[in-house]
Design a protein around this motif. Structure first.
Motif, PDB file in Angstrom:
ATOM      1  N   PRO A 170       0.810  -1.222   0.000  1.00 32.85           N
ATOM      2  CA  PRO A 170       0.000   0.000   0.000  1.00 32.85           C
ATOM      3  C   PRO A 170       0.843   1.273   0.000  1.00 32.85           C
ATOM      4  N   LEU A 171       2.144   1.131   0.176  1.00 29.11           N
ATOM      5  CA  LEU A 171       3.043   2.285   0.195  1.00 29.11           C
ATOM      6  C   LEU A 171       3.809   2.386  -1.111  1.00 29.11           C
ATOM      7  N   ALA A 172       4.301   3.580  -1.378  1.00 28.73           N
ATOM      8  CA  ALA A 172       5.197   3.791  -2.506  1.00 28.73           C
ATOM      9  C   ALA A 172       6.157   4.908  -2.123  1.00 28.73           C
ATOM     10  N   ARG A 173       7.399   4.767  -2.522  1.00 24.14           N
ATOM     11  CA  ARG A 173       8.392   5.814  -2.294  1.00 24.14           C
ATOM     12  C   ARG A 173       8.700   6.462  -3.643  1.00 24.14           C
ATOM     13  N   VAL A 174       8.588   7.777  -3.664  1.00 22.63           N
ATOM     14  CA  VAL A 174       8.738   8.520  -4.914  1.00 22.63           C
ATOM     15  C   VAL A 174       9.857   9.533  -4.747  1.00 22.63           C
ATOM     16  N   LYS A 204      -0.530  21.064   2.140  1.00 18.35           N
ATOM     17  CA  LYS A 204      -1.200  22.361   2.020  1.00 18.35           C
ATOM     18  C   LYS A 204      -2.635  22.227   1.551  1.00 18.35           C
ATOM     19  N   TYR A 205      -2.889  21.355   0.559  1.00 18.58           N
ATOM     20  CA  TYR A 205      -4.206  21.296  -0.069  1.00 18.58           C
ATOM     21  C   TYR A 205      -4.999  20.034   0.248  1.00 18.58           C
ATOM     22  N   ARG A 206      -4.334  18.991   0.786  1.00 14.87           N
ATOM     23  CA  ARG A 206      -5.017  17.748   1.159  1.00 14.87           C
ATOM     24  C   ARG A 206      -5.877  17.198   0.025  1.00 14.87           C
ATOM     25  N   GLY A 207      -5.388  17.305  -1.186  1.00 13.22           N
ATOM     26  CA  GLY A 207      -6.132  16.810  -2.341  1.00 13.22           C
ATOM     27  C   GLY A 207      -7.205  17.740  -2.843  1.00 13.22           C
ATOM     28  N   GLY A 208      -7.356  18.895  -2.197  1.00 14.39           N
ATOM     29  CA  GLY A 208      -8.416  19.816  -2.583  1.00 14.39           C
ATOM     30  C   GLY A 208      -8.182  20.512  -3.902  1.00 14.39           C
ATOM     31  N   ARG A 209      -6.962  20.455  -4.438  1.00  9.77           N
ATOM     32  CA  ARG A 209      -6.682  21.043  -5.750  1.00  9.77           C
ATOM     33  C   ARG A 209      -6.076  20.003  -6.683  1.00  9.77           C
ATOM     34  N   GLY A 210      -6.579  18.768  -6.552  1.00 13.34           N
ATOM     35  CA  GLY A 210      -6.096  17.701  -7.409  1.00 13.34           C
ATOM     36  C   GLY A 210      -4.866  17.028  -6.831  1.00 13.34           C
ATOM     37  N   PRO A 211      -4.401  15.960  -7.460  1.00 17.33           N
ATOM     38  CA  PRO A 211      -3.266  15.200  -6.941  1.00 17.33           C
ATOM     39  C   PRO A 211      -1.943  15.907  -7.166  1.00 17.33           C
ATOM     40  N   VAL A 213       6.690   9.660   0.600  1.00 22.40           N
ATOM     41  CA  VAL A 213       5.937   8.426   0.763  1.00 22.40           C
ATOM     42  C   VAL A 213       4.493   8.667   0.339  1.00 22.40           C
ATOM     43  N   VAL A 214       4.014   7.819  -0.546  1.00 18.41           N
ATOM     44  CA  VAL A 214       2.616   7.865  -0.984  1.00 18.41           C
ATOM     45  C   VAL A 214       1.919   6.648  -0.398  1.00 18.41           C
ATOM     46  N   ARG A 215       0.809   6.887   0.288  1.00 12.01           N
ATOM     47  CA  ARG A 215       0.107   5.817   0.993  1.00 12.01           C
ATOM     48  C   ARG A 215      -1.321   5.695   0.460  1.00 12.01           C
ATOM     49  N   ALA A 216      -1.797   4.441   0.341  1.00  9.81           N
ATOM     50  CA  ALA A 216      -3.172   4.189  -0.070  1.00  9.81           C
ATOM     51  C   ALA A 216      -4.025   3.937   1.162  1.00  9.81           C
ATOM     52  N   ASP A 217      -5.137   4.643   1.291  1.00 14.72           N
ATOM     53  CA  ASP A 217      -6.046   4.448   2.418  1.00 14.72           C
ATOM     54  C   ASP A 217      -6.658   3.050   2.353  1.00 14.72           C
ATOM     55  N   ASP A 218      -6.677   2.359   3.516  1.00 13.78           N
ATOM     56  CA  ASP A 218      -7.163   0.976   3.551  1.00 13.78           C
ATOM     57  C   ASP A 218      -8.614   0.860   3.111  1.00 13.78           C
ATOM     58  N   ALA A 219      -9.445   1.833   3.509  1.00 14.12           N
ATOM     59  CA  ALA A 219     -10.881   1.737   3.226  1.00 14.12           C
ATOM     60  C   ALA A 219     -11.234   2.203   1.816  1.00 14.12           C
ATOM     61  N   SER A 220     -10.773   3.401   1.461  1.00 12.74           N
ATOM     62  CA  SER A 220     -11.181   4.002   0.185  1.00 12.74           C
ATOM     63  C   SER A 220     -10.199   3.756  -0.950  1.00 12.74           C
ATOM     64  N   GLY A 221      -8.947   3.415  -0.600  1.00  9.06           N
ATOM     65  CA  GLY A 221      -7.925   3.271  -1.632  1.00  9.06           C
ATOM     66  C   GLY A 221      -7.383   4.594  -2.120  1.00  9.06           C
ATOM     67  N   ARG A 222      -7.857   5.702  -1.536  1.00  4.55           N
ATOM     68  CA  ARG A 222      -7.405   7.033  -1.950  1.00  4.55           C
ATOM     69  C   ARG A 222      -5.952   7.238  -1.545  1.00  4.55           C
ATOM     70  N   LEU A 223      -5.160   7.830  -2.441  1.00  4.98           N
ATOM     71  CA  LEU A 223      -3.744   8.040  -2.188  1.00  4.98           C
ATOM     72  C   LEU A 223      -3.495   9.368  -1.499  1.00  4.98           C
TER      73      LEU A 223
END
Length: 467
Positions: free
Chosen positions: A400-404, A431-438, A412-422
């Motif tokens: 579920p992790l990735a190092r970029v 700063k934006y918590r995904g509020g302005r896209g990935p 570190v990019v992590r996938a949420d266990d429930a939703s799969g959202r990264l």
């Protein structure tokens, strides 16, 4: 710079035969190819006062800057003829407000509506004339020149050069992606909507002002509130809605649309207000904040990062012909593509201004601006950054992790266990918590995982074929 060339200025002409609203066109696309000054319609408006007021609103948005309003900016609205309607569209100079007037078949009485997209000249004298139109007298509308010889003989050739057309282009792409995720949240009489607008804060010169408000739908009314509440709809930078006030006296109903599943940051979320007019609809779409232009929202990035989107877009584009309503299911069958890939292809086409979204009809529509879909990557630095990371081998998957990245620049990019959202540990995500896209790191991980999934599917197919 974007250049507009008009044969003469748009104007309201008075004659013994009555009044004519003559809207002059610049270069644009038609089914027959590019045209210098296309002609799309000649006939009467069945509700002239309402249509003129709504058109003036679209022009007012094009001339306005709601963020840092001391800076002047104005671009000429875009008009698209869809065969049964005319759509007039504009963005504010700050690109945080999108306006569209749809003059539908019941609002037009005259020749057949053509097909194509162009810009229309909206000048200061025309704006004054539109503001003075009223009453029930008939109003003839001509979209395009009466005769092309006027360029040679009357000496009124008009040329405008304006900056920043590309920001509008990015705004068109982001606005349709946002709108496609909206749901109808309220439908109220126009008088109820007008009461809400009268209670909104007045425009402020402070660029840092936080003036978000909320309304809670309650039956056929909207209850204003200054705080988020269950079921509430955000009005971000609500002073930007005040331009609707003059239109509502002609409206019967107002519909409010907002994200179906709000995941807004700090309560801020985009919203759209749609005024139902005689034979027409006027839509105003607000970005999630007065200081946020649509051009930077990043909603198109996930679809652009998918592998086949560019090739699919070429296939889908061949099937479009200024349809007023694009049915994804039908388009999927015609193109031989799954619906999800058709939607991704429409997003890709949207980056060149070819796709819009109609909230009332819950459907996409086609327009054609003079930009290439393949140039999307040059207008999205996060997408370029993600592709560079993948090409550099800087993405390492670990469950579920990735190092970029490499060394001290790794995230570190992590996938949420429930939703799969990264999610990501970089500053952009914080700063934006995904509020302005990935961010570019999340995009890069999605690309690598998509490539791995495709390779696995191909291997399975090969194994089954061998059996």
């Amino acid at each position: 710079m974007q250049s507009y060339s008009y044969l003469r200025p748009s104007a309201v002409h008075e004659s013994t035969a009555g009044r004519t609203l003559a809207l002059e066109t610049s270069g644009g696309a038609t089914p027959a190819g590019e045209a210098a000054n296309p002609r799309f319609f000649s006939g009467f408006l069945t509700a002239p006062a309402a249509a003129a007021t709504a058109l003036l609103t679209v022009a007012d948005v094009a001339a306005a800057r709601y963020y840092r309003p001391s800076v002047t900016s104005s671009l000429d609205p875009v008009v698209t003829a869809d065969g049964d309607r005319l759509r007039f569209e504009s963005f504010s100079g700050c690109c945080g407000v999108y306006a569209r007037l749809d003059v539908l078949a019941p609002g037009l009485d005259g020749d057949d509506v053509g097909h194509g997209t162009t810009n229309v000249d909206v000048n200061l004298p025309l704006r004054r004339a539109l503001a003075g139109l009223g009453g029930l007298d008939p109003l003839h509308l001509a979209v395009g020149p009466e005769e092309l010889t006027v360029k040679t003989f009357d000496g009124e050739f008009v040329e405008k050069k304006v900056p920043l057309p590309e920001r509008w282009l990015r705004g068109f792409a982001e606005a349709q992606v946002l709108a496609a995720g909206f749901a109808l949240r309220a439908e109220v009489p126009a008088v109820e909507a007008a009461a809400v607008l009268r209670a909104l804060p007045r425009p402020t010169q402070r660029p840092d002002a936080r003036t978000s408000r909320w309304v809670v739908p309650a039956g056929r009314t909207l209850r204003p509130t200054t705080r988020p509440a269950p079921g509430a709809v955000c009005l971000p930078g609500p002073e930007r809605l005040l331009t609707l006030q003059t239109v509502l006296r002609h409206a019967t109903t107002v519909r409010v649309y907002a994200p179906a599943a709000a995941d807004a940051v700090d309560g801020a979320a985009p919203v759209a207000w749609e005024a139902e007019l005689p034979g027409a609809r006027l839509t105003l779409l607000l970005s999630p904040g007065a200081s946020r232009g649509f051009s930077g929202e990043g909603g198109v990035l996930h679809d652009l990062a998918t592998g086949p989107a560019a090739a699919d877009a070429e296939r889908v584009a061949e099937l479009l012909a200024w349809e007023p309503r694009i049915d994804v299911t039908d388009l999927s069958a015609q193109a031989g593509l799954p619906a999800a890939r058709v939607r991704a292809a429409l997003t890709m086409l949207g980056t060149s201004g070819q796709i819009g979204y109609d909230l009332a009809e819950e459907a996409y529509f086609h327009r054609h601006l003079p930009y290439r879909a393949g140039a999307a990557e040059t207008r999205n630095p996060r997408l370029r950054g993600a592709r560079a990371l993948v090409a550099d081998g800087a993405v390492r998957l670990d469950g579920p992790l990735a190092r970029v990245g490499k060394g001290d620049d790794a995230h570190v990019v992590r996938a949420d266990d429930a939703s799969g959202r990264l999610s990501c540990t970089c500053f952009w995500w914080a700063k934006y918590r995904g509020g302005r896209g990935p961010c570019k790191h999340v995009l890069a991980v999605g690309m690598v995982r998509g490539t791995a999934a495709d390779a696995e599917a191909t291997a399975v197919e090969g194994s089954e074929t061998a059996r």
